[in-house]
Each structure stands twice: as structure tokens, then as C-alpha cells.
Design a protein around this motif. Structure first.
Motif: not given
Length: 563
Positions: A414-432
Motif C-alpha cells: 500500500f505504501l509503495d503505491r501511495l508514493d507512485s505517480p498514479a496515486v499522486a494523480a488521484l490526489y490532484a484536484d481532489l476536492d475540486a
């Protein structure tokens, strides 16, 4: 005369000495929320006074004194739903009934899906079953092959989508397979987990536990151990697990004497904390930002349309920073309970999202990569379970399954994936993204003239009702009929995963609107209740009638033991 003067003087001295104590009690009382949620002892007493009763079949459809034509529409709509559920969920319901008598958890959740007066009739006719056969993407499939959009979110575990966690489980198991289920020695994957948790939390040390409840228990125990103080403060409505010290009201058979329940987002609470010397810690569950001073919303308590929820990020951020300042000044341990919300708001959790640093943070749910876990992160001076100068004076905490190899493996994945670019993209503009989706659904509901709205805190949503009604809880069954799966708390909490793309969300919105339209057509929002206050008063009259006895028949009520 001298004896009288002595007596008067003693009385005066006693009164003067009692003044500070009385002032402290008054200040504490004013810092409690005025609702029953803020008064644990009173809530327990009131709960013990409410009798169980069930509506007759006729009264079930007429509890709000509707026109008879409306009542008949409800009866017809309920019958259609009942026939649909019986045909569509036959195998799933049969499996549920087969295990119900032996599974107490299922008995509890089944009973509290709707207000208790309606529960018997609902269970007899609208049972959907508690089993599932498969899951993929954002859907779950029951034993009858029905595919639903998943709005239960595995009670918060499922943040990134079921396929994400399936991969974490498989990869994690492969990492630790050579050691397997051997307990005691640690698998090397723990080293990486600890390093990354320290970085994420910004704290010094980590402790692993079997559940979020246990992590919170250890946090409170350590806070008391190091401060030498006995009192803990929780904020009104917040949930921190089911153990007694943090659940002093309804649901806890043992009264707690060292737990203070104070109002959330209140200056009076800050003044109490600033003036006391016996408070070891303050517990904060940031999910309460969505509904301060109210318990977790559930359809079992949805007796009218009084449910409220909204999220003001700026206001809650200010509150947390003010609370942080008071705790720092008074040596009070600030514990942020992120067991439910951790990683849902931001990669760094609520600390990063609100820009506040706690003394201790608890995690759970999603962090286990799909397996059960509780984690406590804290300052080094607070995490130590012994005293250097007194070796026998310890603060004990252990557990056989703490840092279980398979849990640690899945956490590492899980923590490996949390650091991945794919997951980082999910957090981008999350609230919006999620705020826009909530606005979109609300616009559809408003345009259709439906008395339903949603409120959200990122991917955690609750359903609100804009017209007085005793039957709002019925919506969960219309949603089920449209292929939307909710947890047992019903429309009180919908939990999306970040795997929902625009197309999947639009499908949910379309089905949600269709369910609300069908419920309106069947007359459930066409009752005779003029206001929420009138609804509450009518329920109080029902309770009084049952308590007093002899009047129940005139209200169409029957004692539950009469079948």
C-alpha cells in the motif's frame, strides 16, 4: 454569641472555598453541547426510558396521518418493492436468513437499518441480504448475480478501489511468504513501513496494533502515563472506537467517570481546557468537521428531516489550530484520530490537509492494504512505555497479532503505491473533483423538484432531506432497487473510492435520481407532517402512550411480543 459567630465564620469560609469548585463545574457544564449527544449520562437514562414497539401493518403506512389516497400509493409501492426484492435477491436473502440466528453482528445491523418502529415490517418484506460473491472496479456482485455500484466503501477501507487492494494483498503475501504466519520475529518489510509512516506522520515512533480501536486505546493510555493526569476529553458526537472510555453514552453498559465530552468548535471548550490541570489528552476525529457535535448519521435515527451536514474547511482549520495552541500551552496531549479518514483527504492525511501537527496520530482502515490494522504514531517522549529511572514502572501494551507478517506485507505494498505517480494523480484536484460531483447531483435533484440533497467532505457523503417526512429512510431501498449498494447505516454515509471516474459517477447520479423519483411517486414524501418539530412531538406522544399503557391500540400500535 461567640459560638454563633464561630459557626457563621466556618460557614462563610466553607462557602468561599466552594466557590472555585462551583465556578469550574459551571464552566464545564457550559462547554458541553446542549444536545443529548453532549450529555452522556442523560442520554443513557433517556435511552433506558424508550420502550420498543412496532406499528401494525396499517399504521406502518400512516404514521404521519396522510390522506388515504397517499397511504394506498405507499402500500402499492411497498408491495412492488417487496416483490422485486423477493425475486431479485432470493439466494442472497436465503443465505442471510440461514446464518442470522447464529451471527449476532448480523442481528444488530439488521435491526438498526431503519427506525425501530418500522423494523419488523421492513425486515419481513425488504430484506436484501448481507452476502456478496465478487467485486471489481467500483462494483460489487451479490449471490444472485446482481451488480451494484459500491457506495459502502468497505466502511472506509476502500479508498483506491477494490482492484488496488486485491493487488496489495497478493503482492504483500508474496513478499512475506517465506516467513508465513510466524509471530514474534519481525519481517524486514516492517523497517520500510516504519520509515515511511514516520515521514508521513512527521512523528518519531510507530506502534502497530490489530485495529483502530486498539491504537486509540494505547494513545490514551500513554498520554495518561506520561502526563500523570486521568481525565480525557472527547468532542461531542465523535467516534473513536467502541471501548468504554471514549464511548461514555448510549452503547456502553459501564459509566465512565474520567471522560469529559465537550462541544466541538467551541470557545467555551477552549476555556475549559485552558483552566484545568487534570486533562491528559484531547481526542479529535476530523470527520466531525462534516457534522460537528452530532453522531454519525444513520437511517435508524432518521425519524424526521432534521439531519444536517456541511463542511467548512477554513472554519475547521482555525478550530484545530486554536485547539493545538491551548493543548501546547497546558501540556495536554493532542491526539488526532485518523483511523477512518486517514489518507482520504490528502497523502499526508488530515495533518497535511489542515496544516496542524498532533502529538499522536492513529491510523487504520485503508493503511492495511485490505487487511485489519491499527497504527499509532507519536512523539518519542510520549511513545516510551517505561521510565528510565524506574524500570518496574511500565505502561504495558502488546498483542499477539501486532505486526503480523501478512498485514505488514500488504501495508508495504500500500505504501509503495501511495508514493507512485498514479496515486499522486488521484490526489490532484481532489476536492475540486468531488465538490463538483456533489454540486452536479444536487443540481439534478433540484431541477427534478426532489426533496433530497447531498453534502460531502471529499469522497465521504451524506444525504439530506429538505421536506419534513417520517419516511426518508425508505430511500435506501429504492437506491438498492436501482443498483446502488449502501452500508447498513443507509443514506447517512456514502463512501466513494477514488476509482470512480466521471462515467461511473454519472451512472450513480442517474440511478440516484431515478430512485428518488420512484420514492416520490409512491407517496413517501406526501405525508401530513407540517414540520420536523411536529414529527418529533408525535413520536413522543407514541412513546408516552406505550409507557403509560392502554392507549397503544388507539394509535394503531402493538407490543412487539404479540407478533
Amino acid at each position: 454569641m461567640s459560638a454563633l459567630l464561630v459557626t457563621l465564620s466556618a460557614t462563610t469560609v466553607a462557602a468561599v472555598l466552594a466557590l472555585p469548585r462551583a465556578a469550574e463545574r459551571l464552566q464545564l457544564s457550559r462547554a458541553k453541547h446542549r444536545s443529548l449527544t453532549g450529555h452522556a449520562r442523560m442520554a443513557r437514562r433517556v435511552a433506558g426510558l424508550i420502550p420498543n414497539y412496532a406499528y401494525s401493518e396499517r399504521a406502518f403506512f400512516r404514521s404521519d396521518d396522510p390522506d388515504e389516497a397517499v397511504a394506498r400509493r405507499r402500500e402499492a409501492g411497498f408491495a412492488r418493492l417487496s416483490d422485486l426484492f423477493r425475486a431479485r435477491f432470493a439466494r442472497t436473502r436465503a443465505e442471510t436468513e440461514a446464518v442470522r440466528d447464529g451471527l449476532s453482528d448480523l442481528q444488530f445491523t439488521g435491526l438498526y437499518r431503519v427506525p425501530f418502529q418500522y423494523a419488523r415490517h421492513v425486515r419481513a418484506h425488504l430484506g436484501t441480504g448481507a452476502f456478496a460473491a465478487a467485486a471489481a472496479g467500483v462494483t460489487v456482485t451479490d449471490l444472485d448475480g446482481n451488480v451494484f455500484y459500491d457506495l459502502a466503501g468497505s466502511y472506509g477501507v476502500n479508498l483506491f478501489g477494490v482492484d488496488f487492494y486485491r493487488a496489495c494483498l497478493e503482492e504483500g503475501a508474496a513478499r512475506v511468504s517465506a516467513l508465513g504466519p510466524v509471530l514474534g520475529p519481525l519481517h524486514p518489510v516492517v523497517t520500510g513501513n516504519v520509515a515511511r509512516l514516520k515521514a508521513i506522520s512527521g512523528l518519531d515512533e510507530v506502534s502497530f496494533h490489530m485495529s483502530g480501536t486498539e491504537a486509540v486505546m494505547q494513545a490514551v493510555r500513554l498520554a495518561r502515563y506520561h502526563t500523570g493526569r486521568r481525565r480525557i476529553v472527547r468532542l461531542c458526537g465523535a467516534y473513536h472506537g467502541w471501548w468504554g472510555e471514549v464511548q461514555p453514552g448510549i452503547g456502553n453498559p459501564v459509566p465512565t467517570r474520567d471522560t469529559l465530552t465537550l462541544a466541538d468548535m467551541s470557545e467555551r471548550t477552549l476555556r475549559v481546557l485552558a483552566g484545568r490541570r487534570d486533562v491528559a489528552c484531547v481526542l479529535v476525529n476530523p470527520l466531525q468537521a462534516m457534522h460537528p457535535n452530532a453522531g454519525a448519521p444513520a437511517d435508524s435515527a432518521l425519524v424526521d428531516s432534521g439531519r444536517r451536514a456541511s463542511f467548512d474547511r477554513a472554519a475547521y482549520t482555525k478550530w484545530l489550530h486554536d485547539l493545538r495552541a491551548v493543548c501546547s500551552a497546558r501540556g495536554i496531549v493532542l491526539i488526532l484520530d485518523e483511523v477512518f479518514l486517514g489518507f482520504r483527504l490528502a497523502r499526508g492525511g488530515a495533518q497535511a490537509y489542515f496544516g496542524v501537527r498532533a502529538d499522536m496520530v492513529t491510523y487504520g482502515k485503508t493503511l492495511g492494504g485490505g487487511l485489519p490494522v491499527g497504527v499509532l504514531c507519536g512523539r518519542a517522549d510520549l511513545m516510551r512505555r517505561y521510565r528510565e529511572d524506574r524500570p518496574v514502572d511500565i505502561c504495558f501494551a502488546r498483542g499477539t497479532f501486532n505486526a503480523h507478517p501478512y498485514v505488514m506485507g500488504a501495508m508495504g505494498a500500500f505504501l509503495d503505491r501511495l508514493d507512485s505517480p498514479a496515486v499522486a494523480a488521484l490526489y490532484a484536484d481532489l476536492d475540486a473533483t468531488w465538490d463538483a460531483r456533489a454540486r452536479h447531483l444536487n443540481a439534478r435533484l433540484a431541477e427534478a423538484g426532489l426533496p433530497v440533497r447531498v453534502a460531502n467532505m471529499s469522497t465521504v457523503w451524506t444525504v439530506l432531506y429538505t421536506k419534513p417526512s417520517r419516511y426518508n429512510w425508505m430511500l435506501q431501498f429504492y437506491l438498492r432497487a436501482e443498483g446502488l449498494a449502501l452500508s447498513w447505516v443507509g443514506t447517512g454515509r456514502m463512501i466513494f473510492s477514488l476509482a470512480y471516474d466521471d462515467a461511473a459517477f454519472e451512472a450513480v447520479a442517474t440511478r440516484f435520481e431515478a430512485a428518488a423519483r420512484a420514492m416520490r411517486a409512491d407517496g413517501w414524501w406526501d405525508g401530513g407532517a407540517p414540520s420536523d418539530r411536529a414529527i418529533r412531538r408525535s413520536i413522543l406522544r407514541e412513546v408516552a402512550a406505550i409507557r403509560l399503557g392502554g392507549l397503544g391500540g388507539r394509535l394503531g400500535l402493538r407490543a412487539p411480543d404479540l407478533g
